[in-house]
Design a protein around this motif. Structure first.
Motif, PDB file in Angstrom:
ATOM      1  N   GLY A 206       0.788  -1.221   0.000  1.00 20.10           N
ATOM      2  CA  GLY A 206       0.000   0.000   0.000  1.00 20.10           C
ATOM      3  C   GLY A 206       0.825   1.279   0.000  1.00 20.10           C
ATOM      4  O   GLY A 206       0.301   2.348   0.236  1.00 20.10           O
ATOM      5  N   LYS A 207       2.122   1.161  -0.276  1.00 26.39           N
ATOM      6  CA  LYS A 207       3.018   2.323  -0.299  1.00 26.39           C
ATOM      7  C   LYS A 207       3.699   2.403  -1.653  1.00 26.39           C
ATOM      8  O   LYS A 207       3.914   1.382  -2.306  1.00 26.39           O
ATOM      9  CB  LYS A 207       4.084   2.205   0.789  1.00 26.39           C
ATOM     10  CG  LYS A 207       3.523   2.109   2.186  1.00 26.39           C
ATOM     11  CD  LYS A 207       4.635   1.870   3.181  1.00 26.39           C
ATOM     12  CE  LYS A 207       4.063   1.605   4.568  1.00 26.39           C
ATOM     13  NZ  LYS A 207       5.091   1.173   5.493  1.00 26.39           N
ATOM     14  N   GLU A 208       4.089   3.610  -2.052  1.00 26.90           N
ATOM     15  CA  GLU A 208       4.798   3.773  -3.322  1.00 26.90           C
ATOM     16  C   GLU A 208       6.149   3.079  -3.263  1.00 26.90           C
ATOM     17  O   GLU A 208       6.797   3.030  -2.227  1.00 26.90           O
ATOM     18  CB  GLU A 208       4.980   5.256  -3.636  1.00 26.90           C
ATOM     19  CG  GLU A 208       3.683   5.922  -4.028  1.00 26.90           C
ATOM     20  CD  GLU A 208       3.890   7.349  -4.496  1.00 26.90           C
ATOM     21  OE1 GLU A 208       4.994   7.667  -4.982  1.00 26.90           O
ATOM     22  OE2 GLU A 208       2.941   8.133  -4.371  1.00 26.90           O
ATOM     23  N   GLY A 209       6.565   2.556  -4.428  1.00 29.65           N
ATOM     24  CA  GLY A 209       7.847   1.865  -4.511  1.00 29.65           C
ATOM     25  C   GLY A 209       7.734   0.447  -3.997  1.00 29.65           C
ATOM     26  O   GLY A 209       6.654  -0.092  -3.818  1.00 29.65           O
ATOM     27  N   GLY A 210       8.872  -0.168  -3.772  1.00 26.58           N
ATOM     28  CA  GLY A 210       8.903  -1.522  -3.236  1.00 26.58           C
ATOM     29  C   GLY A 210       9.408  -2.525  -4.248  1.00 26.58           C
ATOM     30  O   GLY A 210       9.589  -2.228  -5.427  1.00 26.58           O
ATOM     31  N   ASP A 211       9.657  -3.722  -3.765  1.00 29.47           N
ATOM     32  CA  ASP A 211      10.143  -4.828  -4.586  1.00 29.47           C
ATOM     33  C   ASP A 211       9.231  -6.031  -4.417  1.00 29.47           C
ATOM     34  O   ASP A 211       8.500  -6.142  -3.443  1.00 29.47           O
ATOM     35  CB  ASP A 211      11.569  -5.208  -4.181  1.00 29.47           C
ATOM     36  CG  ASP A 211      12.581  -4.111  -4.443  1.00 29.47           C
ATOM     37  OD1 ASP A 211      12.482  -3.475  -5.504  1.00 29.47           O
ATOM     38  OD2 ASP A 211      13.466  -3.893  -3.593  1.00 29.47           O
ATOM     39  N   GLY A 212       9.329  -6.955  -5.366  1.00 31.84           N
ATOM     40  CA  GLY A 212       8.542  -8.182  -5.292  1.00 31.84           C
ATOM     41  C   GLY A 212       7.057  -7.881  -5.276  1.00 31.84           C
ATOM     42  O   GLY A 212       6.564  -7.087  -6.068  1.00 31.84           O
ATOM     43  N   PRO A 213       6.297  -8.477  -4.332  1.00 30.07           N
ATOM     44  CA  PRO A 213       4.852  -8.232  -4.294  1.00 30.07           C
ATOM     45  C   PRO A 213       4.494  -6.806  -3.897  1.00 30.07           C
ATOM     46  O   PRO A 213       3.376  -6.365  -4.102  1.00 30.07           O
ATOM     47  CB  PRO A 213       4.350  -9.229  -3.247  1.00 30.07           C
ATOM     48  CG  PRO A 213       5.535  -9.587  -2.437  1.00 30.07           C
ATOM     49  CD  PRO A 213       6.721  -9.437  -3.337  1.00 30.07           C
ATOM     50  N   ASN A 214       5.454  -6.071  -3.354  1.00 33.40           N
ATOM     51  CA  ASN A 214       5.223  -4.681  -2.960  1.00 33.40           C
ATOM     52  C   ASN A 214       5.506  -3.692  -4.078  1.00 33.40           C
ATOM     53  O   ASN A 214       5.295  -2.491  -3.913  1.00 33.40           O
ATOM     54  CB  ASN A 214       6.077  -4.318  -1.737  1.00 33.40           C
ATOM     55  CG  ASN A 214       5.728  -5.165  -0.531  1.00 33.40           C
ATOM     56  OD1 ASN A 214       4.591  -5.577  -0.354  1.00 33.40           O
ATOM     57  ND2 ASN A 214       6.702  -5.444   0.284  1.00 33.40           N
ATOM     58  N   LYS A 215       5.984  -4.180  -5.210  1.00 31.97           N
ATOM     59  CA  LYS A 215       6.340  -3.307  -6.328  1.00 31.97           C
ATOM     60  C   LYS A 215       5.084  -2.707  -6.946  1.00 31.97           C
ATOM     61  O   LYS A 215       4.063  -3.362  -7.114  1.00 31.97           O
ATOM     62  CB  LYS A 215       7.100  -4.112  -7.380  1.00 31.97           C
ATOM     63  CG  LYS A 215       7.631  -3.269  -8.512  1.00 31.97           C
ATOM     64  CD  LYS A 215       8.434  -4.122  -9.469  1.00 31.97           C
ATOM     65  CE  LYS A 215       8.934  -3.250 -10.621  1.00 31.97           C
ATOM     66  NZ  LYS A 215       9.672  -4.036 -11.587  1.00 31.97           N
ATOM     67  N   ASP A 216       5.177  -1.406  -7.299  1.00 32.39           N
ATOM     68  CA  ASP A 216       4.054  -0.721  -7.917  1.00 32.39           C
ATOM     69  C   ASP A 216       3.780  -1.272  -9.315  1.00 32.39           C
ATOM     70  O   ASP A 216       4.713  -1.671 -10.028  1.00 32.39           O
ATOM     71  CB  ASP A 216       4.339   0.772  -8.034  1.00 32.39           C
ATOM     72  CG  ASP A 216       4.461   1.460  -6.678  1.00 32.39           C
ATOM     73  OD1 ASP A 216       4.151   0.808  -5.665  1.00 32.39           O
ATOM     74  OD2 ASP A 216       4.873   2.622  -6.649  1.00 32.39           O
ATOM     75  N   ILE A 217       2.525  -1.261  -9.707  1.00 33.31           N
ATOM     76  CA  ILE A 217       2.101  -1.682 -11.040  1.00 33.31           C
ATOM     77  C   ILE A 217       1.512  -0.437 -11.700  1.00 33.31           C
ATOM     78  O   ILE A 217       0.584   0.163 -11.147  1.00 33.31           O
ATOM     79  CB  ILE A 217       1.065  -2.810 -10.965  1.00 33.31           C
ATOM     80  CG1 ILE A 217       1.644  -3.979 -10.173  1.00 33.31           C
ATOM     81  CG2 ILE A 217       0.634  -3.252 -12.358  1.00 33.31           C
ATOM     82  CD1 ILE A 217       0.614  -4.863  -9.562  1.00 33.31           C
ATOM     83  N   THR A 218       2.049  -0.047 -12.842  1.00 30.10           N
ATOM     84  CA  THR A 218       1.614   1.199 -13.486  1.00 30.10           C
ATOM     85  C   THR A 218       1.103   0.948 -14.887  1.00 30.10           C
ATOM     86  O   THR A 218       1.368  -0.079 -15.493  1.00 30.10           O
ATOM     87  CB  THR A 218       2.761   2.223 -13.545  1.00 30.10           C
ATOM     88  OG1 THR A 218       3.756   1.738 -14.430  1.00 30.10           O
ATOM     89  CG2 THR A 218       3.366   2.458 -12.185  1.00 30.10           C
ATOM     90  N   SER A 219       0.411   1.966 -15.401  1.00 31.09           N
ATOM     91  CA  SER A 219      -0.108   1.896 -16.764  1.00 31.09           C
ATOM     92  C   SER A 219       0.957   2.221 -17.795  1.00 31.09           C
ATOM     93  O   SER A 219       0.732   2.053 -18.986  1.00 31.09           O
ATOM     94  CB  SER A 219      -1.284   2.872 -16.918  1.00 31.09           C
ATOM     95  OG  SER A 219      -0.867   4.184 -16.601  1.00 31.09           O
ATOM     96  N   ASN A 220       2.108   2.710 -17.368  1.00 31.12           N
ATOM     97  CA  ASN A 220       3.179   3.075 -18.318  1.00 31.12           C
ATOM     98  C   ASN A 220       3.911   1.871 -18.822  1.00 31.12           C
ATOM     99  O   ASN A 220       4.310   1.009 -18.220  1.00 31.12           O
ATOM    100  CB  ASN A 220       4.164   4.039 -17.664  1.00 31.12           C
ATOM    101  CG  ASN A 220       3.479   5.368 -17.362  1.00 31.12           C
ATOM    102  OD1 ASN A 220       2.462   5.692 -17.939  1.00 31.12           O
ATOM    103  ND2 ASN A 220       4.036   6.090 -16.431  1.00 31.12           N
TER     104      ASN A 220
END
Length: 143
Positions: A129-143
């Motif tokens: 639920g936070k910006e950034g991160g790795d693995g399952p915490n990595k952000d998913i973007t439309s870009n």
């Protein structure tokens, strides 16, 4: 006669050590199987978020086609459901459900327009639920 008595005296069943060995082996197998399933669950959520982002993006493109622009950051994704003020050629709702869905982790998708690289950006912040991160915490973007 002697053979018959020897056959009767042979113990039946398993020893405690044999039972413990079997239980340890079952535990190891269950640990491996559970570990594989847990990893697949997070990957499935990431794929679901990417698919949902692409569906929202297609809906945003339809909005732009009819209105002539993408919704502003202030209007947000809600502009796909209810007409923003001052827009005369809105023919929605463009998103057929009552509300924009949350990502697979229960967080709101973040929408900004203009985006950093494109006219808009849709972001799921992942499992943490936070910006950034790795693995399952990595952000998913439309870009």
């Amino acid at each position: 006669m002697i053979l018959r008595n020897a056959a009767r005296r042979r113990p039946h069943g398993m020893t405690l050590i044999e039972i413990l060995v079997v239980l340890v082996l079952i535990g190891i197998v269950m640990g491996i199987v559970a570990g594989n399933f847990i990893g697949q669950g997070e990957e499935a959520k990431r794929k679901a978020a990417a698919i949902e982002i692409s569906q929202i993006a297609a809906t945003l493109d339809l909005f732009k086609l009819e209105v002539g622009r993408y919704p502003t950051t202030q209007e947000g994704l809600q502009a796909l459901i209810t007409a923003p003020s001052g827009v005369s050629n809105w023919n929605g709702p463009y998103w057929k459900k009552a509300s924009i869905p949350k990502d697979p982790w229960g967080n709101e998708y973040r929408y900004t327009s203009p985006g950093a690289k494109m006219p808009y950006e849709i972001v799921s912040v992942g499992a943490d639920g936070k910006e950034g991160g790795d693995g399952p915490n990595k952000d998913i973007t439309s870009n």
